[in-house]
Design a protein around this motif. Sequence first.
Motif, PDB file in Angstrom:
ATOM      1  N   ALA A  44     103.159  -6.460 -18.934  1.00 41.92           N
ATOM      2  CA  ALA A  44     102.941  -7.558 -17.990  1.00 41.92           C
ATOM      3  C   ALA A  44     104.135  -8.506 -18.072  1.00 41.92           C
ATOM      4  CB  ALA A  44     101.650  -8.286 -18.327  1.00 41.92           C
ATOM      5  N   HIS A  45     104.659  -8.919 -16.907  1.00 41.12           N
ATOM      6  CA  HIS A  45     105.842  -9.777 -16.903  1.00 41.12           C
ATOM      7  C   HIS A  45     105.943 -10.498 -15.565  1.00 41.12           C
ATOM      8  CE1 HIS A  45     107.193  -6.201 -14.767  1.00 41.12           C
ATOM      9  NE2 HIS A  45     108.166  -6.932 -14.240  1.00 41.12           N
ATOM     10  N   THR A  46     106.791 -11.514 -15.530  1.00 36.66           N
ATOM     11  CA  THR A  46     107.088 -12.263 -14.309  1.00 36.66           C
ATOM     12  C   THR A  46     108.598 -12.417 -14.204  1.00 36.66           C
ATOM     13  OG1 THR A  46     106.963 -14.397 -15.431  1.00 36.66           O
ATOM     14  CG2 THR A  46     104.921 -13.583 -14.435  1.00 36.66           C
ATOM     15  N   HIS A  47     109.063 -12.944 -13.070  1.00 33.83           N
ATOM     16  CA  HIS A  47     110.487 -13.221 -12.861  1.00 33.83           C
ATOM     17  C   HIS A  47     110.638 -14.674 -12.416  1.00 33.83           C
ATOM     18  CE1 HIS A  47     111.694  -8.960 -13.008  1.00 33.83           C
ATOM     19  NE2 HIS A  47     110.516  -8.740 -12.460  1.00 33.83           N
ATOM     20  N   ASP A  48     111.718 -15.340 -12.856  1.00 28.76           N
ATOM     21  CA  ASP A  48     111.998 -16.693 -12.381  1.00 28.76           C
ATOM     22  C   ASP A  48     112.360 -16.628 -10.905  1.00 28.76           C
ATOM     23  OD1 ASP A  48     111.565 -17.777 -14.876  1.00 28.76           O
ATOM     24  OD2 ASP A  48     113.679 -17.658 -15.450  1.00 28.76           O
ATOM     25  N   ARG A  49     111.987 -17.663 -10.172  1.00 30.36           N
ATOM     26  CA  ARG A  49     112.223 -17.660  -8.732  1.00 30.36           C
ATOM     27  C   ARG A  49     113.668 -17.989  -8.372  1.00 30.36           C
ATOM     28  NH1 ARG A  49     107.163 -18.611  -5.400  1.00 30.36           N
ATOM     29  NH2 ARG A  49     105.511 -18.286  -6.885  1.00 30.36           N
ATOM     30  N   GLY A  50     114.351 -18.808  -9.128  1.00 29.55           N
ATOM     31  CA  GLY A  50     115.759 -19.065  -8.873  1.00 29.55           C
ATOM     32  C   GLY A  50     116.028 -20.109  -7.802  1.00 29.55           C
ATOM     33  N   THR A  51     117.272 -20.155  -7.336  1.00 31.89           N
ATOM     34  CA  THR A  51     117.738 -21.141  -6.369  1.00 31.89           C
ATOM     35  C   THR A  51     118.434 -20.436  -5.217  1.00 31.89           C
ATOM     36  OG1 THR A  51     118.096 -22.721  -8.149  1.00 31.89           O
ATOM     37  CG2 THR A  51     119.263 -23.140  -6.098  1.00 31.89           C
ATOM     38  N   MET A  52     118.313 -20.994  -4.012  1.00 34.73           N
ATOM     39  CA  MET A  52     118.981 -20.452  -2.839  1.00 34.73           C
ATOM     40  C   MET A  52     119.670 -21.607  -2.114  1.00 34.73           C
ATOM     41  SD  MET A  52     117.288 -18.697   0.540  1.00 34.73           S
ATOM     42  CE  MET A  52     116.352 -20.142   0.952  1.00 34.73           C
ATOM     43  N   GLN A  53     120.909 -21.416  -1.718  1.00 32.69           N
ATOM     44  CA  GLN A  53     121.600 -22.397  -0.895  1.00 32.69           C
ATOM     45  C   GLN A  53     122.289 -21.664   0.240  1.00 32.69           C
ATOM     46  OE1 GLN A  53     124.059 -25.214  -2.851  1.00 32.69           O
ATOM     47  NE2 GLN A  53     124.694 -26.167  -0.970  1.00 32.69           N
ATOM     48  N   ILE A  54     122.032 -22.118   1.479  1.00 34.51           N
ATOM     49  CA  ILE A  54     122.615 -21.501   2.667  1.00 34.51           C
ATOM     50  C   ILE A  54     123.295 -22.597   3.470  1.00 34.51           C
ATOM     51  CG2 ILE A  54     122.144 -20.242   4.791  1.00 34.51           C
ATOM     52  CD1 ILE A  54     119.603 -19.206   3.425  1.00 34.51           C
ATOM     53  N   THR A  55     124.527 -22.376   3.869  1.00 36.00           N
ATOM     54  CA  THR A  55     125.210 -23.323   4.751  1.00 36.00           C
ATOM     55  C   THR A  55     125.849 -22.548   5.888  1.00 36.00           C
ATOM     56  OG1 THR A  55     127.241 -23.210   3.483  1.00 36.00           O
ATOM     57  CG2 THR A  55     125.691 -24.964   2.888  1.00 36.00           C
ATOM     58  N   GLY A  56     126.111 -23.216   7.015  1.00 38.64           N
ATOM     59  CA  GLY A  56     126.739 -22.538   8.128  1.00 38.64           C
ATOM     60  C   GLY A  56     126.970 -23.503   9.273  1.00 38.64           C
ATOM     61  N   ASN A  57     127.594 -23.030  10.343  1.00 36.13           N
ATOM     62  CA  ASN A  57     127.888 -23.839  11.508  1.00 36.13           C
ATOM     63  C   ASN A  57     128.006 -22.889  12.686  1.00 36.13           C
ATOM     64  OD1 ASN A  57     128.422 -26.175  12.859  1.00 36.13           O
ATOM     65  ND2 ASN A  57     130.441 -26.514  11.951  1.00 36.13           N
ATOM     66  N   PHE A  58     127.366 -23.180  13.807  1.00 36.04           N
ATOM     67  CA  PHE A  58     127.507 -22.316  14.963  1.00 36.04           C
ATOM     68  C   PHE A  58     127.676 -23.169  16.211  1.00 36.04           C
ATOM     69  CE2 PHE A  58     123.006 -22.947  14.249  1.00 36.04           C
ATOM     70  CZ  PHE A  58     122.498 -23.238  15.502  1.00 36.04           C
ATOM     71  N   PRO A  59     128.533 -22.700  17.173  1.00 34.37           N
ATOM     72  CA  PRO A  59     128.789 -23.484  18.387  1.00 34.37           C
ATOM     73  C   PRO A  59     127.727 -23.220  19.450  1.00 34.37           C
ATOM     74  CG  PRO A  59     130.163 -21.547  18.365  1.00 34.37           C
ATOM     75  CD  PRO A  59     129.390 -21.542  17.083  1.00 34.37           C
ATOM     76  N   THR A  60     127.485 -24.231  20.283  1.00 32.99           N
ATOM     77  CA  THR A  60     126.621 -24.067  21.455  1.00 32.99           C
ATOM     78  C   THR A  60     127.358 -24.643  22.647  1.00 32.99           C
ATOM     79  OG1 THR A  60     125.543 -26.177  21.068  1.00 32.99           O
ATOM     80  CG2 THR A  60     124.508 -24.256  20.113  1.00 32.99           C
ATOM     81  N   PHE A  61     127.318 -23.958  23.781  1.00 31.25           N
ATOM     82  CA  PHE A  61     127.993 -24.404  24.990  1.00 31.25           C
ATOM     83  C   PHE A  61     126.952 -24.736  26.057  1.00 31.25           C
ATOM     84  CE2 PHE A  61     131.261 -21.749  23.010  1.00 31.25           C
ATOM     85  CZ  PHE A  61     132.334 -22.622  23.039  1.00 31.25           C
ATOM     86  N   ASP A  62     127.329 -25.632  26.950  1.00 34.28           N
ATOM     87  CA  ASP A  62     126.501 -25.980  28.115  1.00 34.28           C
ATOM     88  C   ASP A  62     125.061 -26.307  27.747  1.00 34.28           C
ATOM     89  OD1 ASP A  62     128.654 -25.707  29.807  1.00 34.28           O
ATOM     90  OD2 ASP A  62     128.295 -23.557  30.077  1.00 34.28           O
TER      91      ASP A  62
END
Length: 132
Positions: A44-62
Amino acid sequence: MDWGGVSTWVKLEGRVLLGANSTYPVGSEGGEATHTLSGSEMPAHTHDRGTMQITGNFPTFDCGGKEEPYGAFYYAGGGKTRREGTTNTGWDYRVGFEASRAWTGSTSSAGSSQPHNNLQPYRSAYIWRRTA
């Protein structure tokens, strides 16, 4: 193999002898050279959930009009601009995205720690040891 008509012998290969008892009656065979644990046999065992970081940039027109993004999205600048490679102008808003999340705790438990076969290949036999 016949040794003078007294008895017949069979060569025992790939097995060890195990002293016979009520659990392992004389002549029984078992065990295995390799064993892959099933899910229930895994500790029987478990796993640590950890950390997530997401960054980004997207253009939009009109866009027609600037609407403020929300949540992990944010307004990252822009305005009326000439589109690259053309003589057309349009609205160029940039929406950014930034998310960072650290989870505490662990995943749900996996494995049931059930017992599994640890015997090497064997054949049980009556075995005596001289004591005097």
